[in-house]
Design a protein around this motif. Structure first.
Motif, PDB file in Angstrom:
ATOM      1  N   HIS A 397       0.831  -1.207   0.000  1.00  0.00           N
ATOM      2  CA  HIS A 397       0.000   0.000   0.000  1.00  0.00           C
ATOM      3  C   HIS A 397       0.864   1.255   0.000  1.00  0.00           C
ATOM      4  O   HIS A 397       0.402   2.333   0.370  1.00  0.00           O
ATOM      5  CB  HIS A 397      -0.941   0.002   1.205  1.00  0.00           C
ATOM      6  N   GLN A 398       2.132   1.089  -0.402  1.00  0.00           N
ATOM      7  CA  GLN A 398       3.097   2.186  -0.494  1.00  0.00           C
ATOM      8  C   GLN A 398       3.370   2.852   0.853  1.00  0.00           C
ATOM      9  O   GLN A 398       3.815   3.995   0.924  1.00  0.00           O
ATOM     10  CB  GLN A 398       2.653   3.254  -1.510  1.00  0.00           C
ATOM     11  N   GLN A 399       3.102   2.127   1.938  1.00  0.00           N
ATOM     12  CA  GLN A 399       3.510   2.601   3.252  1.00  0.00           C
ATOM     13  C   GLN A 399       4.977   2.229   3.478  1.00  0.00           C
ATOM     14  O   GLN A 399       5.392   1.120   3.148  1.00  0.00           O
ATOM     15  CB  GLN A 399       2.649   1.969   4.357  1.00  0.00           C
ATOM     16  N   LYS A 400       5.737   3.142   4.059  1.00  0.00           N
ATOM     17  CA  LYS A 400       7.153   2.902   4.298  1.00  0.00           C
ATOM     18  C   LYS A 400       7.426   2.839   5.799  1.00  0.00           C
ATOM     19  O   LYS A 400       6.920   3.655   6.566  1.00  0.00           O
ATOM     20  CB  LYS A 400       7.996   3.997   3.648  1.00  0.00           C
ATOM     21  N   PHE A 401       8.248   1.847   6.195  1.00  0.00           N
ATOM     22  CA  PHE A 401       8.570   1.627   7.597  1.00  0.00           C
ATOM     23  C   PHE A 401      10.083   1.488   7.738  1.00  0.00           C
ATOM     24  O   PHE A 401      10.747   0.903   6.875  1.00  0.00           O
ATOM     25  CB  PHE A 401       7.906   0.363   8.131  1.00  0.00           C
ATOM     26  N   THR A 402      10.618   2.009   8.821  1.00  0.00           N
ATOM     27  CA  THR A 402      12.032   1.824   9.135  1.00  0.00           C
ATOM     28  C   THR A 402      12.151   1.338  10.581  1.00  0.00           C
ATOM     29  O   THR A 402      11.350   1.702  11.446  1.00  0.00           O
ATOM     30  CB  THR A 402      12.834   3.125   8.970  1.00  0.00           C
ATOM     31  N   SER A 403      13.141   0.489  10.837  1.00  0.00           N
ATOM     32  CA  SER A 403      13.398  -0.047  12.171  1.00  0.00           C
ATOM     33  C   SER A 403      14.898  -0.220  12.320  1.00  0.00           C
ATOM     34  O   SER A 403      15.596  -0.567  11.355  1.00  0.00           O
ATOM     35  CB  SER A 403      12.710  -1.396  12.375  1.00  0.00           C
ATOM     36  N   ASP A 404      15.418   0.025  13.497  1.00  0.00           N
ATOM     37  CA  ASP A 404      16.827  -0.252  13.752  1.00  0.00           C
ATOM     38  C   ASP A 404      17.029  -0.459  15.237  1.00  0.00           C
ATOM     39  O   ASP A 404      16.192  -0.074  16.057  1.00  0.00           O
ATOM     40  CB  ASP A 404      17.731   0.869  13.228  1.00  0.00           C
ATOM     41  N   GLY A 405      18.144  -1.087  15.588  1.00  0.00           N
ATOM     42  CA  GLY A 405      18.436  -1.314  16.995  1.00  0.00           C
ATOM     43  C   GLY A 405      19.600  -2.253  17.207  1.00  0.00           C
ATOM     44  O   GLY A 405      20.080  -2.910  16.269  1.00  0.00           O
ATOM     45  N   PHE A 406      20.058  -2.300  18.461  1.00  0.00           N
ATOM     46  CA  PHE A 406      21.172  -3.152  18.859  1.00  0.00           C
ATOM     47  C   PHE A 406      20.654  -4.456  19.456  1.00  0.00           C
ATOM     48  O   PHE A 406      19.589  -4.504  20.077  1.00  0.00           O
ATOM     49  CB  PHE A 406      22.050  -2.438  19.887  1.00  0.00           C
ATOM     50  N   ALA A 429      17.593 -10.255  20.313  1.00  0.00           N
ATOM     51  CA  ALA A 429      17.533 -10.155  18.857  1.00  0.00           C
ATOM     52  C   ALA A 429      16.402  -9.219  18.479  1.00  0.00           C
ATOM     53  O   ALA A 429      15.358  -9.182  19.135  1.00  0.00           O
ATOM     54  CB  ALA A 429      17.319 -11.530  18.214  1.00  0.00           C
ATOM     55  N   LEU A 430      16.613  -8.460  17.424  1.00  0.00           N
ATOM     56  CA  LEU A 430      15.611  -7.544  16.891  1.00  0.00           C
ATOM     57  C   LEU A 430      15.283  -7.933  15.464  1.00  0.00           C
ATOM     58  O   LEU A 430      16.187  -8.235  14.669  1.00  0.00           O
ATOM     59  CB  LEU A 430      16.132  -6.105  16.948  1.00  0.00           C
ATOM     60  N   ARG A 431      13.993  -7.967  15.142  1.00  0.00           N
ATOM     61  CA  ARG A 431      13.562  -8.164  13.760  1.00  0.00           C
ATOM     62  C   ARG A 431      12.676  -6.995  13.370  1.00  0.00           C
ATOM     63  O   ARG A 431      11.583  -6.806  13.918  1.00  0.00           O
ATOM     64  CB  ARG A 431      12.821  -9.487  13.578  1.00  0.00           C
ATOM     65  N   GLY A 432      13.152  -6.197  12.438  1.00  0.00           N
ATOM     66  CA  GLY A 432      12.420  -5.029  12.007  1.00  0.00           C
ATOM     67  C   GLY A 432      11.157  -5.392  11.253  1.00  0.00           C
ATOM     68  O   GLY A 432      10.964  -6.525  10.816  1.00  0.00           O
ATOM     69  N   VAL A 433      10.273  -4.408  11.104  1.00  0.00           N
ATOM     70  CA  VAL A 433       9.045  -4.621  10.347  1.00  0.00           C
ATOM     71  C   VAL A 433       9.433  -5.000   8.925  1.00  0.00           C
ATOM     72  O   VAL A 433      10.207  -4.303   8.268  1.00  0.00           O
ATOM     73  CB  VAL A 433       8.172  -3.356  10.356  1.00  0.00           C
ATOM     74  N   GLY A 434       8.896  -6.137   8.455  1.00  0.00           N
ATOM     75  CA  GLY A 434       9.276  -6.643   7.141  1.00  0.00           C
ATOM     76  C   GLY A 434       8.097  -7.196   6.385  1.00  0.00           C
ATOM     77  O   GLY A 434       6.936  -6.913   6.702  1.00  0.00           O
ATOM     78  N   LEU A 435       8.397  -7.997   5.377  1.00  0.00           N
ATOM     79  CA  LEU A 435       7.388  -8.473   4.441  1.00  0.00           C
ATOM     80  C   LEU A 435       6.249  -9.200   5.135  1.00  0.00           C
ATOM     81  O   LEU A 435       6.460  -9.978   6.064  1.00  0.00           O
ATOM     82  CB  LEU A 435       8.010  -9.423   3.420  1.00  0.00           C
TER      83      LEU A 435
END
Length: 659
Positions: A397-406, A429-435
């Motif tokens: 839906h052309q929404q953009k997300f960013t995630s980061d971390g240690f 462990a970190l898993r960013g917003v993805g597919l």
């Protein structure tokens, strides 16, 4: 969609003369070397021998891991429907890879994530629980790394070329055949070609009932090239293809599903994976003790079509690169590196009844780096790691997300005595917003909430290992949590449903394993149990993408070798205790029935060398009728069992000729 074989027929035809040339060069054989399957985590190591997969005639993922009490594979006897769970966590929470190529995102939740011929496996590394920093980005529940065989693993000492031809039949019911050719070219280069075909008919469960739509055709191909640049440097390339196809219900793992609106009729389905890797390994380079570089690309395609009313399917493409360096600093070790991965998913045909499906395409990218150290002080080994990952994701839906971390990790191992080692470890462990699951781009309508956040996991473990002579005993206890678990649910913000975060999930558990070896006799007994919690209840079969609950599991093993006759005998028993739980769609508890299943095998080399090997294996010796507790089974809304019952007794006979 009909797909052509990945290799031209003239290329496969080269296998026969290469096998014959190998026969001419063959020397006296030795017994097949054991290849260890082991893990490297802050707290837990496991070992398995490749020979066991051969002796037991493993044909799918369930049979690879049957001897590990902490791993469950549900879905019945149809490989396409099988799902793996480690400590109750579903495979979608793990980092999966084949020859270094990552295969992480999910295509269709009613299908397995991976099809692979066990006979091609050299080793499998399993990290249970949130793993070390070097395991890569997003490994919330652990990591499983499959490595396939190379020419050097199959060539005998001094041999320049060789081959293996294998054929097997099973009473329940089907056949399998394979051929491999491999050789060295001069002192620097080596190559391997392998192809296998497995064809099974509808199998019978332990009650004698034939399970409709459980037949399968599977093809596996493997090609590898290696070049030894120097004694310390090697470059290799591999291509591996697996394809499974057959007529299955639309929800392949739910043969009993029925709904007046949502169809579940039997239609042709296929799942295919192409994986290519290019890798470099350097050792003792002067400026570094080790350097590993891997480039990879993998494409997974699922199709479910009757070519008239429906044409469903999805494609998932993963590209990436991993770099790791290793330095020895006296008795200490430093490792560090970079990971890059890009994933793209698409629906082959978009149905859009509510105007919510969007473009039918998504893409994500993650770039991460890590550092790990091992500090050795006499009897104490400290480990510490830290990784940082940066995710970006654009949905359909052309929404953009960013995630980061240690993601930090730490562990300690203390050799308290010559016989006793104590361990402790902690990892995040970190898993960013993805597919999304690729199926959601096709005919399903779920939309990401703008507030969706990255998932975070942490794992704490305590363990020990004791060894005295031929006796060993090891165990561990753990607690693992996942915060901001991402899933789908009904919500007023979207007519078709939302994808967002759902609180915290936790798992507490333990494992204890004992083994004893006396001469030709080996004995083993292990037990594992875990208890999960989500929203005040234990996991149920409807917690897709998260996990499931099973009763306490026991595994017992006996092995005996008779080298003077070139024979080995083995028995394995797996027992699962009954479990009370609340099924999906139900307000009352129900029991998952307990069961015990026994497998036996005899492996015989009549020439007392591996030129000719005959294997006899009997799966489910006593014809037990049961549903694996990791199978999607009882459904409260439909008031019946939806999944596959496990196969009944299966007698398998295999012959293998090595040139």
């Amino acid at each position: 969609m009909t797909q052509k074989p990945p290799f031209p027929s003239r290329l496969l035809a080269l296998m026969l003369p290469l096998c014959l040339s190998g026969f001419a060069l063959a020397q006296d054989a030795v017994q097949l070397d054991a290849v260890e399957v082991k893990a490297s985590t802050p707290t837990q190591d496991d070992t398995l021998a490749r020979t066991e997969l051969i002796h037991q005639q493993a044909k799918d993922l369930k049979e690879i891991f049957v001897s590990d009490a902490e791993i469950n594979v549900g879905g019945g006897g149809n490989p396409i429907a099988q799902k793996m769970y480690i400590r109750g966590m579903e495979e979608s929470l793990l980092n999966l890879s084949v020859d270094g190529a990552q295969i992480n995102s999910k295509v269709y939740h009613h299908q397995t994530a991976l099809i692979l011929d066990p006979q091609l496996i050299k080793q499998v590394e399993v990290e249970k629980g949130t793993p070390a920093a070097s395991a890569g980005p997003g490994a919330l529940g652990g990591a499983i790394r499959y490595e396939t065989v190379s020419a050097g693993d199959l060539l005998r000492p001094g041999q320049q070329a060789g081959g293996v031809l294998t054929g097997s039949v099973s009473s329940n019911e089907g056949w399998r055949s394979s051929g491999s050719a491999y050789g060295r070219f001069g002192e620097k280069a080596d190559a391997l070609l392998s192809a296998s075909v497995m064809n099974t008919q509808n199998y019978q469960d332990g009650s004698g009932q034939t399970i409709a739509n459980s037949a399968t055709e599977q093809q596996n191909y493997l090609a590898k090239l290696g070049w030894q640049l120097t004694d310390q440097q090697r470059i290799s390339a591999s291509f591996q293809r697996s394809k499974d196809e057959g007529v299955r219900t639309a929800r392949a793992n739910m043969v009993g599903f029925a709904h007046p609106v949502l169809p579940n009729d039997a239609i042709p389905q296929s799942l295919a994976r192409d994986t290519a890797t290019l890798s470099y390994k350097g050792r003792q380079l002067g400026w570094a003790e080790g350097l590993d570089v891997t480039l990879y690309r993998s494409e997974v395609e699922s199709e479910r079509t009757n070519k008239k009313a429906r044409h469903w399917g999805e494609t998932l493409t993963t590209s990436g690169a991993d770099v790791m360096l290793r330095h020895a600093l006296g008795d200490h070790v430093l490792k560090y590196g970079l990971n890059w991965r890009e994933e793209k998913s698409s629906a082959n045909q978009v149905a859009n009844p509510f105007g919510l499906t969007g473009s039918g395409r998504e893409a994500m990218r993650v770039l991460g780096g890590f550092a790990e150290t091992e500090l050795s002080f006499n009897s104490i080994l400290f480990t510490a790691g830290l990784r940082f990952d940066d995710y970006s994701y654009e949905d359909n839906h052309q929404q953009k997300f960013t995630s980061d971390g240690f993601s930090p990790s730490a562990g300690v191992r203390w050799q308290a005595t010559d016989q006793l080692q104590l361990r402790a470890g902690y990892a995040q462990a970190l898993r960013g917003v993805g597919l999304k699951e690729a199926f959601m781009l096709d005919i399903a309508q779920w939309k990401n909430l703008p507030s969706i956040k990255a998932e975070e996991a942490d794992n704490t473990e305590l363990g020990f290992q004791y060894q005295q002579g031929g006796f060993s005993l090891n165990g561990n206890v753990y607690r693992q949590t996942i915060d901001n678990f991402v899933t789908t649910f009904s919500c007023p913000a979207s007519r078709g449903g939302c994808r967002g975060n759902l609180g915290q999930a936790s798992i507490d558990g333990y494992e204890l394993a004992a083994a004893y070896r006396l001469g030709a006799l080996s004995l083993g007994l292990s037990v594992a149990d875990h208890r999960s919690e989500l929203a005040g209840r234990i996991f149920n079969d409807g917690d897709l993408g998260l996990g499931t609950s099973t009763g306490r599991s026991w595994v017992s093993r006996v092995g005996y070798s008779i080298p003077q006759y070139g024979a080995e005998l083995g028995w394995l028993g797996r027992y699962t205790e009954a479990l009370d739980y609340q099924p999906v769609g139900s307000t009352v508890n129900r029991a998952k029935a307990g069961y015990g299943v026994h497998d036996v095998f005899v492996s015989w080399m009549p020439l007392k060398k591996d030129t000719l090997r005959l294997n006899l294996a009997v799966k489910n010796l006593f014809d037990q009728y049961y549903y694996d507790q990791a199978t999607y089974a009882w459904n409260g809304w439909q008031n019946k069992v939806l999944g596959y019952a496990e196969p009944g007794r299966d007698v398998r006979l295999e012959a293998s000729w090595k040139f």
